[in-house]
Design a protein around this motif. Structure first.
Motif, PDB file in Angstrom:
ATOM      1  N   ARG A  79      -5.027   1.971   0.736  1.00 54.04           N
ATOM      2  CA  ARG A  79      -5.630   3.219   0.093  1.00 54.04           C
ATOM      3  C   ARG A  79      -5.735   4.539   0.690  1.00 54.04           C
ATOM      4  NH1 ARG A  79      -5.097   0.074  -3.365  1.00 54.04           N
ATOM      5  NH2 ARG A  79      -5.923  -1.992  -4.431  1.00 54.04           N
ATOM      6  N   ASP A  84     -10.839   4.501   1.859  1.00 52.47           N
ATOM      7  CA  ASP A  84     -10.414   5.176   2.353  1.00 52.47           C
ATOM      8  C   ASP A  84     -11.803   6.402   2.723  1.00 52.47           C
ATOM      9  OD1 ASP A  84      -9.669   5.347   4.641  1.00 52.47           O
ATOM     10  OD2 ASP A  84      -8.035   7.238   3.821  1.00 52.47           O
ATOM     11  N   THR A 131      -7.877   7.709  -0.084  1.00 54.24           N
ATOM     12  CA  THR A 131      -9.231   7.429  -1.195  1.00 54.24           C
ATOM     13  C   THR A 131     -10.085   8.089  -0.860  1.00 54.24           C
ATOM     14  OG1 THR A 131      -8.874   5.107  -1.488  1.00 54.24           O
ATOM     15  CG2 THR A 131      -7.469   6.234  -2.753  1.00 54.24           C
TER      16      THR A 131
END
Ligand SMILES: Nc1ncnc2c1ncn2[C@@H]1O[C@H](COP(=O)(O)OP(=O)(O)OP(=O)(O)O)[C@@H](O)[C@H]1O
Ligand SMILES: Nc1ncnc2c1ncn2[C@@H]1O[C@H](COP(=O)(O)OP(=O)(O)OP(=O)(O)O)[C@@H](O)[C@H]1O
Ligand SMILES: [Mg+2]
Ligand SMILES: [Mg+2]
Ligand code: NI
Lengths: 321, 330, 322, 545, 341
Positions: free
Chosen positions: B139, B145, B142
């Motif tokens: 991910r 993250d 995002t």
């Protein structure tokens, strides 16, 4: 590739890779913030004596009057005795000013960590260069030395060797106490730090040695000295700088750990690791005292790590995260 | 392969020999006289001499070292032939006069606590570190993250002794949901063992999972940009298959390597963790021995730790060669 | 005309990876018994497949590698085992241009520094100062002299290769070994560099050893061509002879494998498709090294290594030359 | 007639019941359990649970007195104190039911002569008992005999022949070299791991550094013992806990901590949480410990008495005590002899002031003394141990000395082996000031002054416990006089010696007597303060129902 | 026969820190079954990027892809990743430029082919393995049984390239994109590989896109040629048209600058002056104008407007993007270029 575009720019002065890295670094927000934090701590450390003057006391001066006379482990007042005269409170049992100890502690911790990094770097570069450039038996011997050094349980051995080295150093005429202890710490930290740098330098040298520009210089009859210092070394600064930047936080941590385990600077000289150690018995009664050096250590290590990351990204934009 | 293991073992033994020689040599120039330490409060010169003889400090260093090495492989006796003869079976790493026990039995005594820390913490940090690193990498960019990597970065900058104290303050002093850390054998009470170890596990795992999370994420992202991952996509493989079969497979090698070395170092004594949480493991044994200048124990623990480091190196190389077909062991 | 460079029995064996702790290292026979000579002002092309020892030969001649056996004579002087001090004056006359324009320039040095390095190393100060001479050189290779202070990363591949050429020219060498100088360049740039080198050869009367794997490129540059296979020269001839009338089966196969650009000519040429790859130099085939891929191979090829012999206008190492 | 306190059984404790397990938590393992090798307060006290000595201290209702233990009386002497004869109690048994004999008692003393193998321990037996044949112990000298210990023909009396009159000899016989050990049970240095029991408990298991478990000894007879109770079924000693951990678990009083006590942990950090709080009143034991924290000024290296006086004046008792935890952790002292030893204690001044009332540093006076000094030694090497608060105390001293114009070299030594290092004489790093402490071996000036100030204990290379290396002719004359005096007179002379040494020779500075604050769990009763060696004792502990 | 691959107005941009890289600009072309299209151009002209777009491999990257790509009637650019995934390997497959990095170093060659086969064929591992060995045999790997268990690094460059081909062909794709399959190889091995591709096409009627910058390879293997410069098609037509009768100055330059095995070797090569353009600031108007010798012939139009890709003559399949009018072009070709060829 935008190389073509730049080559057609007018303007004769080229931008060196270092200048380009510097420009990238200047644009990096995390580098700016972490750099400022580091600069702040450095400034604090450098200007420590100013605070002595402002606060009318020294980091070593006992202030039993700030302590409960019956329970000298309890500073009078809230949060470990925080007040207008003692900004971070006072130390249990002694009444020494925690703020001044903190500021002077930054001095000790940073001095030792930076000096150890410097020594480790110099040794690492020299050995890495020799090992990588000359190869063969020299390389084998030096590589084994690195391997053996890394096989030592470093913390433990550092603890064990400190008194021994102290004796040796004192024998060389160093003043007893911290006058010996600090050089010993620098030596011990560097002793376990250099192989990391040497390994990186060695690897880089081995790969650079095969590069055609080195061959080109050899074809021109360049001496080994020229090859190492004019051709190879300039290309090593970037990886070395990155390694060093990423090594400093490790050194700070190691220095604090060593002091925390009791092989560090000797009271009354202040040091963050020593402050933490001293705070351990009081952590539940007086958490402020533990928190201040602990948090500062965290902030400094974090900043150095962030700056190290940024420097790496700036020097080698392709390797970025 | 076998030849390689033999060769590595040979080199490993060589490294250990040097480590032990260095450690041995270093205490030769020690400021405090070990005999004096063992002599106690009411010490007479004659007694000192006798202790010096018992400790064999009157022998040349090379003789001492030779006997020490012999002890490791064949066992030995101290003060052979005298009334006070002491037996020390192989592998004998020396005899602690302060504890009146062979160093080996001290080490074996303390090993379970260290093993408990190392294995408990490593399982935790592998689970947390790898999974958060994998999720972060998949991910990438995002909020999730950024959040987990932010925490990881912070956690990686923390100190065991600082986090340990904070956690202890919260969980033991304030919330009182955990007992004061220590070591109970799991054979006596698994729940006591786990509860007392919990803080050590969490603290170590907290810091190390941060490092592993970053390592995993960086490794995954690097592999994701490899050409062979693109090839896998071009074959028509599903995302999950690509991630597990190709990306993770490519990223795992350095992680396993680092893990092996970390575990090796930890098995030799989680020095700071044991010190902070007062857990009677190898690390505590060694810090205490250093503080008391119990030289046989210091020598023994340093050597024992080095043994783990060296073994871990060999094992890591073997695993590495198993994981990376390009590496041929010769 | 006498030979400016003469190579006799030149051999280079590398020790490869070791087997086991006490085992012997592999011996890579990179170059094995080369004999050839070059006359002054001539361009000798050296072609062959990857790994056949072309670069090794180049480096042996420029003494970047120590030969295992054989001799190298430069202007009649044996330079095979000269010390680096004795070699210094000769090095100036024997220069090299490298294959990879990206790794052959030190990324941390400016173009000025790079081209001035030869002066610095040899301790020569040219007339009018180093800077002036460097700028002249830049002009000679077709670069803007004002780019003196720029860094290599600011140049394209072709321009970088020109910088490399300028560096090789700095000390006015007599012989230049060019190791695949255009292989890494785009087709449209390749011609620029070839033309430049050709002009320089003419203008300065340079002797060239031109290493390439592209037969067409060599044909446009060299007057004489040597074909190498697995560390050995299999055929040397002047250009026209070699291209029009190859004697060695390998040369023939090589020539036939070059794709024809002219769509009308496609299919006109008879194609010889070799099977398999070049064998491993650690363990080269016995006798004639080409026999494993040769359609003419017979028993004698496995037993006996063919000598380089004059056949017609070519020199060929083959038991069954065309 | 025999005093009532000499005959068993010891009076029962009110409310005490039998049964249960008492847990003793300690920071460290006992150094030695072998009685011949032990010299540590807490252990001397604890091992009474399974070891009986010739004489012993008995504490009932807070009153401590010396009583016969294996002996039936406190000994008699007739030849001017040169020999002591003790009657022995009949019908004493070991843990296997065999009889304790006079020969065993003699053997217990004899084996302590093999101190090459049985190191540690007191040296009193060897120092005082006449040994004309130079007997070296049963291991070295299997057929030899120790002349100075003699059993009567019937074996009901034992006589010790001494080399000099020792008026306090019955105190000396409380130590472990005056216990009974059957020769057959002697396992040499392994005896340390499994002493043979003569007390109410015996060793069930002993895991060095971790745990010691005591269970009842069924052959022990309460009627023969005026000292010991035997309430719990078991004593378990758990070792190796950290100071802080012990403090916290005892305060939190949960689980096993309820029936636990620590006899080697002084509550310091958390003292403010518990001291004076009603909730802890019944399980916090506060008492003045025999430990005196003092500083020895090395007269070998600091030769000028004015410099020593300057040092004495520079000392700030207040910061030193604050570093140790404040007035709840200690009581200011002028001498090493505590005021409780009435015969030997003197109330005198240090640096012309009553330090107890006026503990601040006297910097002006210090400077004046320093100005007067002819041999102006202003750089001082302060030796201290890296243990607990000791570095902080040293820092406080450093500060005070600096204020008076001294330069201080801080010499930190590792925790163990400190005393043997700082007592080394000569050498380039000999300390000028030694930070140290002393606890009396018996509650008398003779248990302090001889060990600390008598030059005769020293050798040329080793000051032993005379850390100030004092060897003053006038004082030595007084020592000789004391040797020949009756106990009361001797005490007075010894008190004089200490006063002179501190006040006139300025070779010593006592700072404070430690206040001990020790805790037990809420379900533990019968824990008591024992003034014999000044310890918290578990000898009468019981688990509350 | 209809076109198996149809690319219309393909544009691919990469936003970067330095600016927008216009890697491919308005590209249209098509390939029929059984035919080969050559995609030619110098380094950075957008060849690989185009091929990745056809396989839909830009999805999930920062590339901005617009235009339409139809493979067997399915529109790639509009489909979801999971839909396109089903086409990959089966309908379309790719041989990558660098076989060393494009093969996974951690799995054996056999495993990688098995994996490719099992995606679209529900078969057991053993069957798949048999198939993989078959494939290796077909691409001319000796002892395929044994070599299937080798790792990529144990193969030579040519063998790896063949293994790549075996993998790409394992599901009999209808469209095969070969991105410079022979650039890193020696001529003798190149000849083997090209021969192999030709053979396969003959057997299966695969549509092939062959990417290369080697005009010789193009001449020998392709039916149609698309000549790219700075992301745009500058010339598109049959091999014969583009290589024998080129109509664009870049094509002329290319053809006259390459050294050949025929003709006068001592004649100076006619190099294209200047350097390849930056893809961020592509020259205005005709991207080739800074290097074009005929800029003066055309005048300011070269800088001002982008020329259209137009048929050389009405209805002709030979398209050229140049401001020069047809007549001038034919003149120039006949008088100045043809003699140099
Ligand atoms: N330093 C070295 N150590 C070991 N082997 C080497 C070394 N340099 C070259 N070789 C080996 O020698 C052989 C010849 O190498 P060389 O570089 O001369 O080939 P080349 O003809 O230049 O090939 P290419 O066209 O790929 O550049 C190769 O098998 C190579 O692996
Ligand atoms: N991921 C990317 N991000 C930014 N720019 C890219 C990216 N991929 C390709 N490019 C740019 O797109 C342009 C076209 O690249 P492409 O790889 O298609 O060239 P090519 O024609 O295949 O060249 P070569 O012959 O060197 O393989 C180049 O300028 C390249 O720098
Ligand atoms: Mg080469
Ligand atoms: Mg490409
Ligand atoms: Ni650029």
């Amino acid at each position: 590739m935008s190389t073509a575009a730049i080559a057609t720019h007018s303007g004769i002065e080229g931008r060196s890779p270092t200048q380009m890295a510097w420009q990238r670094l200047k644009k990096d927000r995390s580098a700016k913030i972490s750099g400022s934090v580091i600069a702040f701590f450095l400034l604090l450390a450098i200007t420590a004596p100013v605070f002595t003057w402002i606060m009318h006391t020294t980091p070593d001066e006992f202030h039993p009057e700030t302590l409960d006379p019956e329970f000298a482990t309890n500073p009078l007042g809230k949060f470990g005795g925080i007040s207008g005269t003692h900004w971070f409170g006072v130390e249990p049992r002694t009444g020494r000013d925690v703020f001044l100890r903190f500021v002077y502690g930054a001095r000790t911790s940073l001095t030792i960590a930076l000096a150890a990094t410097l020594v480790a770097t110099v040794i690492g570069i020299v050995i890495g260069l020799i090992s990588g450039f000359f190869g063969g038996k020299t390389d084998l011997a030096l590589s084994r030395t690195m391997e053996i050094t890394l096989a030592f349980p470093s913390i433990l051995f550092a603890l064990a060797i400190t008194p021994v080295l102290e004796n040796v150093f004192e024998g060389w005429g160093l003043p007893p106490g911290n006058g010996t202890r600090i050089p010993v710490m620098i030596f011990v930290l560097a002793m376990f730090g250099w192989p990391y740098i040497a390994r990186i330098v060695r690897g880089q040298v081995i790969s650079l040695r095969e590069r055609e520009f080195v061959e080109a210089a050899r074809a021109l009859g360049a001496s080994k000295f020229h090859l190492v210092f004019n051709q190879i070394l300039p290309n090593l600064w970037a990886p070395i700088l990155v390694t060093v930047a990423l090594n400093i936080p490790t050194m700070i941590t190691a220095e604090a750990a060593l002091t925390f385990l009791g092989a560090g600077v000797i009271d009354p000289t202040s040091d963050w690791g020593a402050m933490l150690l001293a705070s351990v018995p009081f952590y539940s009664i007086n958490p402020t005292y533990t928190f201040i050096p602990g948090f500062a250590l965290f902030l400094l290590v974090l900043s150095f790590s962030l700056l190290g990351d940024s420097i790496r990204d700036a020097l080698d934009p392709r390797s970025s995260r | 392969m076998l030849k390689y293991i033999l060769k590595r073992t040979f080199i490993g033994v060589f490294v250990l020999a040097i480590v032990s020689a260095v450690v041995f040599g270093i205490f030769y120039i020690l400021p405090a006289d070990p005999a004096r330490l063992a002599c106690g409060k009411a010490c007479t010169p004659e007694l000192m001499d006798r202790i010096r003889h018992t400790l064999e400090l009157d022998q040349p260093l090379s003789v001492q070292y030779g006997r020490f090495v012999k002890g490791i492989f064949a066992g030995r006796t101290y003060l052979a032939g005298t009334e006070a003869e002491l037996n020390c079976d192989a592998p004998c790493l020396g005899y602690s006069y302060q504890n009146d026990l062979p160093v080996t039995s001290l080490l074996m005594d303390r090993l379970p606590a260290t093993l408990s820390i190392a294995f408990g913490a490593s399982i935790l940090w592998l689970l947390v570190g790898l999974s958060s690193g994998i999720v972060s990498a998949l991910r990438r960019g995002t909020m999730l993250d950024k959040f987990s990597q932010g925490i990881a970065l912070g956690a990686a900058s923390l100190q065991i002794y600082f986090v340990g104290l904070i956690l202890q303050f919260i969980f033991v002093d304030k919330l009182a949901i955990l007992p004061i850390p220590g070591y109970t054998s799991p054979f006596d009470s698994v729940s006591d063992w786990a509860k007392q170890m919990a803080l050590a596990w969490f603290t170590l795992a907290f810091l190390l999972s941060a490092i592993y999370s970053r390592l995993t994420r960086a490794g995954m992202i690097e592999v994701m940009s490899e050409d062979y991952v693109r090839t896998a996509r071009a074959k028509g493989l599903s995302g999950r298959k690509i991630n597990s079969r190709h990306v993770l497979r490519g990223a795992i090698t350095p992680i396993v390597t680092v893990f092996g070395l970390d575990l090796g170092a930890l098995l030799g004594g989680a020095v700071i963790t044991e010190y902070v949480f007062n857990i009677p493991g190898l690390g505590k044994l060694s810090t205490d021995a250093v503080a008391n200048l119990d030289i046989p124990v210091v020598t023994g623990t340093v050597l024992f730790s080095a043994f783990f480091v060296v073994t871990a190196n060999i094992v890591v190389d073997l695993i590495y060669s198993a994981l990376d077909p390009k590496v041929r062991l010769t | 005309m006498s030979a400016i460079l003469k190579v006799t029995g030149l051999t280079k064996h590398f020790s490869g990876s070791k087997h086991g702790f006490f085992g012997n290292a592999d011996l890579i026979q990179a170059v094995d018994g080369l004999n050839f000579e070059i006359t002054a002002g001539e361009a000798l092309g050296l072609v062959g497949e990857s790994g056949c020892g072309k670069s090794t030969t180049g480096k042996l001649i420029t003494r970047l590698l120590e030969p295992s056996r054989g001799t190298i004579e430069y202007e009649g002087q044996d330079i095979t085992h000269l010390t680096s001090k004795e070699l210094k004056p000769i090095r100036r006359q024997l220069q090299m241009i490298f294959q990879d324009p990206y790794s052959s320039l030190n990324p941390r040095h400016t173009v000025g520094t790079i081209i001035a390095t030869p002066f610095k190393i040899s301790g020569i100060t040219p007339e009018g100062g180093v800077k002036k001479r460097v700028q002249e050189l830049l002009e000679i290779v077709g670069l803007n002299p004002e780019h003196y202070n720029r860094y290599p990363h600011e140049f394209s591949g072709g321009q970088r290769q020109r910088i490399g050429i300028a560096r090789a020219l700095a000390l006015r060498p007599k012989v230049i070994v060019a190791d695949e100088p255009v292989s890494a360049l785009d087709v449209s740039i390749q011609a620029q560099v070839i033309n430049l080198m050709k002009d320089l050869q003419k203008d300065f009367g340079l002797t060239f050893i031109f290493i390439a794997h592209d037969l067409a490129v060599v044909r446009h540059f060299a007057q004489r061509v040597a074909v190498m296979y697995l560390g050995k020269i299999v055929e040397i001839a002047d250009r026209d002879t070699l291209y029009s009338n190859p004697k060695h089966p390998y040369t023939k196969a090589l020539l036939s494998a070059v794709p024809e650009v002219d769509p009308d000519a496609v299919g006109a040429r008879q194609r010889i498709t070799l099977t398999g790859d070049v064998p491993n130099p650690i363990n080269p085939p016995s006798g004639c090294r080409f026999r494993t891929r040769c359609w003419k191979a017979q028993e004698v090829c496995a037993d006996k290594a063919p000598e380089l012999l004059q056949v017609g206008r070519s020199t060929v190492a083959c038991h069954f030359p065309e | 007639a025999t005093p009532a306190s000499w005959v068993g059984p010891v009076p029962a404790k009110t409310g005490a019941t039998k049964g249960g397990t008492v847990t003793v938590i300690t920071q460290a393992d006992f150094e030695h359990l072998d009685p011949a090798r032990n010299y540590v307060g807490g252990t001397l006290d604890f091992y009474r649970l399974f070891i009986r000595t010739l004489t012993q201290y008995r504490t009932v209702n807070g009153k401590t007195e010396l009583v016969p233990d294996l002996a039936a009386d406190l000994g008699t002497t007739n030849d001017g104190g040169l020999s002591w004869t003790f009657k022995l109690r009949p019908n004493l048994k070991y843990e296997d039911g065999s009889k304790i004999t006079c020969e065993d008692l003699k053997y217990g003393t004899m084996r302590s002569y093999n101190d090459d193998i049985l190191d540690g321990g007191t040296t009193y037996a060897k120092d005082f008992i006449d040994n004309p044949t130079n007997y070296k112990g049963p291991y070295t000298d299997p057929n030899g005999d120790l002349y100075g210990v003699q059993c009567s023909a019937k074996g009901d009396e034992i006589t010790y022949v001494l080399t000099q009159p020792i008026p306090y000899f019955p105190y000396v016989t409380t130590f472990g070299s005056f216990t009974a050990i059957p020769k057959a049970k002697d396992t040499k240095q392994n005896y340390d791991n499994r002493p043979f029991s003569s007390g109410p408990y015996k060793i069930e298991s002993y895991d060095r550094g971790k745990q010691l478990t005591l269970v009842r000894n069924s052959y022990w007879d309460t009627k023969t013992d005026p000292i010991r109770w035997n309430y719990p079924d078991k004593f378990v000693v758990k070792m190796g806990a950290d100071q802080n951990v012990i403090e916290q678990s005892l305060i939190s009083d949960s689980g096993e901590a309820k029936t636990s006590v620590s006899t080697d942990t002084n509550i310091v950090t958390n003292l403010s949480k518990v001291l004076g709080k009603p909730a802890y009143k019944n399980r916090l034991f506060s008492f003045l410990s025999p430990y005196n924290r003092y500083y020895a000024i090395n007269v070998d290296t600091v030769k000028d008495v004015n410099v020593r006086k300057a040092i004495q004046c520079a000392f700030d008792f207040k910061t030193v005590l604050a570093a140790a935890g404040g007035t709840n952790s200690g009581q200011y002292a002028n001498s090493t002899i505590p005021p409780s030893i009435k015969t030997g204690y003197r109330n005198f001044t240090v640096c012309e002031r009553d330090v107890i009332k006026n503990p601040e540093a006297q910097i002006a006076k210090a400077k004046a003394y320093l100005a007067k000094a002819s041999d102006k030694k202003t750089t001082l090497r302060l030796a201290y141990r890296d243990k607990g608060v000791e570095p902080l105390r040293a820092a406080a001293v450093e500060q005070a000395l600096k204020a008076a114009g001294f330069t201080v070299i801080m010499d930190k030594y590792p925790g163990s082996g400190y005393y043997s290092t700082v007592s080394k004489r000569g050498g380039d790093k000999e300390p000028d000031i030694v930070q140290t402490s002393w606890a009396f071996d018996w509650s008398a000036a003779s248990g302090i002054v001889y060990a600390l100030f008598d030059a005769r204990t020293m050798t040329s290379t080793d000051a032993k416990s005379n850390y100030s290396r004092g060897n003053f002719a006038d004082l030595q004359k007084l020592f000789a006089q004391a040797d020949q005096s009756a106990p009361a007179a001797q005490e007075k002379i010894l008190g004089d010696i200490e006063q002179k040494l501190i006040q006139d020779k300025a070779a010593h500075i006592s700072i404070y007597f430690e206040r001990s604050h020790m805790m037990s769990g809420s379900k533990l009763g019968g824990v008591q303060i024992d003034n014999g060696w000044g310890d918290l004792s578990v000898i009468g502990a019981y688990v509350k129902k | 026969m209809s076109n198996f691959l149809e690319v219309k107005n393909l544009c691919i941009n990469f936003p970067t820190d330095d600016g927008l890289v216009k890697a491919v600009d308005n590209l249209s072309f098509s390939v029929e079954k059984g035919k080969t299209l050559g995609l030619v151009g110098e380094s950075g002209s957008g060849k690989s990027v185009t091929s990745l777009a056809i396989l839909g491999l830009h999805k999930g990257s920062r590339a901005q892809v617009s235009g339409q790509i139809f493979v067997g009637g399915v529109e790639i650019n509009a489909g979801s990743e999971s839909d396109i995934r089903k086409l990959r390997g089966k309908q379309m497959a790719m041989i990558f430029q660098d076989s060393l990095t494009a093969l996974n170093p951690f799995y054996t060659i056999g495993d990688q082919i098995i994996e490719a086969y099992q995606v679209h064929n529900n078969v057991s591992k053993a069957e798949a393995k048999k198939h993989a060995i078959d494939m290796l045999d077909r691409v001319g790997i000796a002892e395929p049984q044994k070599r299937a268990d080798d790792y990529p690094h144990q193969f030579s460059g040519g063998m790896r390239q063949r293994a790549m081909i075996a993998m790409a062909l394992s599901c009999d794709p209808s469209l095969l994109i070969a991105d410079e399959p022979t650039t890193a190889l020696d001529v003798t091995v190149q000849a083997q590989i090209l021969e192999l591709l030709r053979q396969l096409q003959k057997d299966f009627g695969t549509a092939i896109i062959l990417i290369t910058h080697d005009l010789g390879v193009v001449a020998e293997t392709t039916d149609d040629v698309l000549l790219m410069y700075a992301g745009k098609a500058v010339e598109y037509g049959s091999v014969r048209d583009v290589l024998a009768k080129p109509q664009h100055p870049y094509g002329w330059g290319l053809l006259t600058s390459i050294p050949r095995l025929t003709g006068d070797p001592d004649k100076r090569l006619a190099a294209i002056s200047g350097m390849p353009p930056s893809m961020i600031s592509v020259p205005s108007g005709c991207a080739f104008h800074p290097r074009c010798s005929y800029q003066s012939t055309v005048g300011p139009a070269c800088l001002a407007s982008v020329p259209q890709l137009l048929p050389v003559s009405e209805g002709d399949h030979h398209l050229v993007r140049c401001h020069l009018d047809v007549k001038t072009r034919v003149d120039i070709f006949n008088n100045q270029v043809a003699p140099k060829l």
